[in-house]
Motif scaffolding. Structure first.
Motif: not given
Length: 125
Positions: A61-81
């Motif tokens: 979840q922490a990795v997903a949070g950083f990924s969502v903040l970085a932007g992009g669709q991959t991070g968003r879908w990783f966060g959803v998963a």
């Protein structure tokens, strides 16, 4: 600023908050603290195994949070998963920590909604 970018930031912050709460709950489960309901039945494994699972989810979840903040669709879908897996995992242990598990599930659903409804590509006007 894109419409809905505040909701995506909210979802990232929720991912960090959930990672923190899951980390605390994981530590309590690993050391077999007495905050859990006595004699509760966990669907798979025992309390200690559940703690290690939660610790892994907290890190994801922490990795997903950083990924969502970085932007992009991959991070968003990783966060959803990751949020979906977390909500499903907490359904398995509702009997061990009922109120808190339900609160975590609601937080997961709200963050999933924010990522799905407002995190898409911008619409051309």
């Amino acid at each position: 600023m894109r419409p809905g970018s505040g909701m995506v930031t909210f979802a990232a912050v929720m991912l960090f908050i959930l990672a923190f709460f899951n980390g605390l709950e994981a530590i309590a489960a690993i050391v077999q603290s007495h905050v859990f309901v006595a004699g509760a039945h966990i669907v798979i494994g025992d309390l200690r195994a559940w703690g290690w699972t939660l610790l892994a989810l907290a890190i994801l979840q922490a990795v997903a949070g950083f990924s969502v903040l970085a932007g992009g669709q991959t991070g968003r879908w990783f966060g959803v998963a990751v949020l979906s897996v977390n909500a499903f995992a907490h359904m398995w242990v509702v009997s061990a920590y009922p109120f808190w598990s339900l609160v975590i599930i609601v937080f997961d659903i709200v963050a999933i909604y924010a990522l799905c409804a407002y995190g898409g590509r911008p619409v051309e006007a």
